[in-house]
Design a protein around this motif. Structure first.
Motif, PDB file in Angstrom:
ATOM      1  N   LEU A 234      15.822 -23.400  57.061  1.00  0.00           N
ATOM      2  CA  LEU A 234      15.512 -22.192  56.303  1.00  0.00           C
ATOM      3  C   LEU A 234      14.024 -21.867  56.395  1.00  0.00           C
ATOM      4  O   LEU A 234      13.634 -20.707  56.482  1.00  0.00           O
ATOM      5  CB  LEU A 234      15.918 -22.372  54.843  1.00  0.00           C
ATOM      6  N   LYS A 235      13.198 -22.903  56.394  1.00  0.00           N
ATOM      7  CA  LYS A 235      11.743 -22.725  56.486  1.00  0.00           C
ATOM      8  C   LYS A 235      11.375 -21.981  57.769  1.00  0.00           C
ATOM      9  O   LYS A 235      10.565 -21.061  57.763  1.00  0.00           O
ATOM     10  CB  LYS A 235      11.080 -24.099  56.445  1.00  0.00           C
ATOM     11  N   GLU A 236      11.999 -22.366  58.880  1.00  0.00           N
ATOM     12  CA  GLU A 236      11.727 -21.717  60.165  1.00  0.00           C
ATOM     13  C   GLU A 236      12.178 -20.262  60.152  1.00  0.00           C
ATOM     14  O   GLU A 236      11.490 -19.384  60.690  1.00  0.00           O
ATOM     15  CB  GLU A 236      12.428 -22.475  61.290  1.00  0.00           C
ATOM     16  N   LEU A 237      13.317 -19.996  59.518  1.00  0.00           N
ATOM     17  CA  LEU A 237      13.812 -18.623  59.436  1.00  0.00           C
ATOM     18  C   LEU A 237      12.858 -17.741  58.631  1.00  0.00           C
ATOM     19  O   LEU A 237      12.583 -16.599  59.003  1.00  0.00           O
ATOM     20  CB  LEU A 237      15.205 -18.588  58.801  1.00  0.00           C
ATOM     21  N   LEU A 238      12.324 -18.285  57.540  1.00  0.00           N
ATOM     22  CA  LEU A 238      11.380 -17.515  56.726  1.00  0.00           C
ATOM     23  C   LEU A 238      10.101 -17.200  57.481  1.00  0.00           C
ATOM     24  O   LEU A 238       9.544 -16.111  57.351  1.00  0.00           O
ATOM     25  CB  LEU A 238      11.026 -18.286  55.455  1.00  0.00           C
ATOM     26  N   LEU A 239       9.631 -18.156  58.270  1.00  0.00           N
ATOM     27  CA  LEU A 239       8.381 -17.953  58.995  1.00  0.00           C
ATOM     28  C   LEU A 239       8.511 -16.928  60.115  1.00  0.00           C
ATOM     29  O   LEU A 239       7.500 -16.451  60.630  1.00  0.00           O
ATOM     30  CB  LEU A 239       7.861 -19.283  59.536  1.00  0.00           C
ATOM     31  N   ASN A 240       9.736 -16.564  60.481  1.00  0.00           N
ATOM     32  CA  ASN A 240       9.953 -15.527  61.494  1.00  0.00           C
ATOM     33  C   ASN A 240       9.664 -14.129  60.960  1.00  0.00           C
ATOM     34  O   ASN A 240       9.494 -13.196  61.727  1.00  0.00           O
ATOM     35  CB  ASN A 240      11.391 -15.567  62.030  1.00  0.00           C
ATOM     36  N   GLY A 241       9.623 -13.994  59.637  1.00  0.00           N
ATOM     37  CA  GLY A 241       9.428 -12.678  59.042  1.00  0.00           C
ATOM     38  C   GLY A 241       8.002 -12.446  58.592  1.00  0.00           C
ATOM     39  O   GLY A 241       7.288 -13.365  58.200  1.00  0.00           O
ATOM     40  N   PHE A 242       7.587 -11.201  58.617  1.00  0.00           N
ATOM     41  CA  PHE A 242       6.227 -10.824  58.241  1.00  0.00           C
ATOM     42  C   PHE A 242       5.979 -10.979  56.744  1.00  0.00           C
ATOM     43  O   PHE A 242       4.928 -11.452  56.324  1.00  0.00           O
ATOM     44  CB  PHE A 242       5.941  -9.375  58.666  1.00  0.00           C
ATOM     45  N   SER A 243       6.934 -10.577  55.913  1.00  0.00           N
ATOM     46  CA  SER A 243       6.694 -10.514  54.471  1.00  0.00           C
ATOM     47  C   SER A 243       6.430 -11.887  53.862  1.00  0.00           C
ATOM     48  O   SER A 243       5.561 -12.032  53.003  1.00  0.00           O
ATOM     49  CB  SER A 243       7.849  -9.826  53.751  1.00  0.00           C
ATOM     50  N   PHE A 244       7.147 -12.912  54.288  1.00  0.00           N
ATOM     51  CA  PHE A 244       6.909 -14.242  53.732  1.00  0.00           C
ATOM     52  C   PHE A 244       5.564 -14.792  54.203  1.00  0.00           C
ATOM     53  O   PHE A 244       4.845 -15.424  53.425  1.00  0.00           O
ATOM     54  CB  PHE A 244       8.038 -15.214  54.084  1.00  0.00           C
ATOM     55  N   ASN A 245       5.209 -14.537  55.437  1.00  0.00           N
ATOM     56  CA  ASN A 245       3.898 -14.953  55.932  1.00  0.00           C
ATOM     57  C   ASN A 245       2.783 -14.278  55.143  1.00  0.00           C
ATOM     58  O   ASN A 245       1.733 -14.870  54.903  1.00  0.00           O
ATOM     59  CB  ASN A 245       3.753 -14.646  57.424  1.00  0.00           C
ATOM     60  N   GLU A 246       3.012 -13.057  54.699  1.00  0.00           N
ATOM     61  CA  GLU A 246       2.031 -12.337  53.893  1.00  0.00           C
ATOM     62  C   GLU A 246       1.884 -12.989  52.516  1.00  0.00           C
ATOM     63  O   GLU A 246       0.773 -13.094  51.988  1.00  0.00           O
ATOM     64  CB  GLU A 246       2.428 -10.862  53.757  1.00  0.00           C
ATOM     65  N   ILE A 247       2.982 -13.430  51.930  1.00  0.00           N
ATOM     66  CA  ILE A 247       2.924 -14.141  50.650  1.00  0.00           C
ATOM     67  C   ILE A 247       2.093 -15.411  50.803  1.00  0.00           C
ATOM     68  O   ILE A 247       1.224 -15.700  49.975  1.00  0.00           O
ATOM     69  CB  ILE A 247       4.338 -14.482  50.128  1.00  0.00           C
ATOM     70  N   LEU A 248       2.348 -16.169  51.857  1.00  0.00           N
ATOM     71  CA  LEU A 248       1.582 -17.395  52.095  1.00  0.00           C
ATOM     72  C   LEU A 248       0.094 -17.079  52.243  1.00  0.00           C
ATOM     73  O   LEU A 248      -0.759 -17.774  51.682  1.00  0.00           O
ATOM     74  CB  LEU A 248       2.093 -18.115  53.340  1.00  0.00           C
TER      75      LEU A 248
END
Length: 93
Positions: free
Chosen positions: A3-17
């Motif tokens: 799931l972690k890898e799937l989240l990192l594929n998206g822009f919005s979660f990377n922006e939260i980080l």
């Protein structure tokens, strides 16, 4: 796929980080292995699960509470953020 890898594929979660100064390697999804081991996932294309994501920063731990939406067929995940809680680092003498 994790799931972690799937989240990192998206822009919005990377922006939260980025907003909370969390490195991509410094967060975990609580019970990720338990969620992925569910037997009913084999019959599901989309997963919707309430999760806690913990990120580590220099100033402490940040907890993100929200809903994780995963499309396993397209290998996409989106995290819908509900609330944030910050725990400071304690300095023991």
């Amino acid at each position: 796929m994790k799931l972690k890898e799937l989240l990192l594929n998206g822009f919005s979660f990377n922006e939260i980080l980025r907003q909370f100064s969390i490195e991509k390697s410094d967060f975990t999804i609580q019970d990720e292995d338990l969620i992925l081991s569910r037997k009913d996932l084999a019959n599901k294309e989309i997963l919707k699960e309430r999760v806690l994501i913990q990120g580590k920063t220099n100033s402490g731990i940040i907890n993100f509470f929200g809903t994780l939406h995963c499309n396993f067929l397209n290998q996409l995940a989106v995290f819908e953020l509900d609330s944030v809680e910050q725990q400071g680092v304690s300095t023991a003498a």
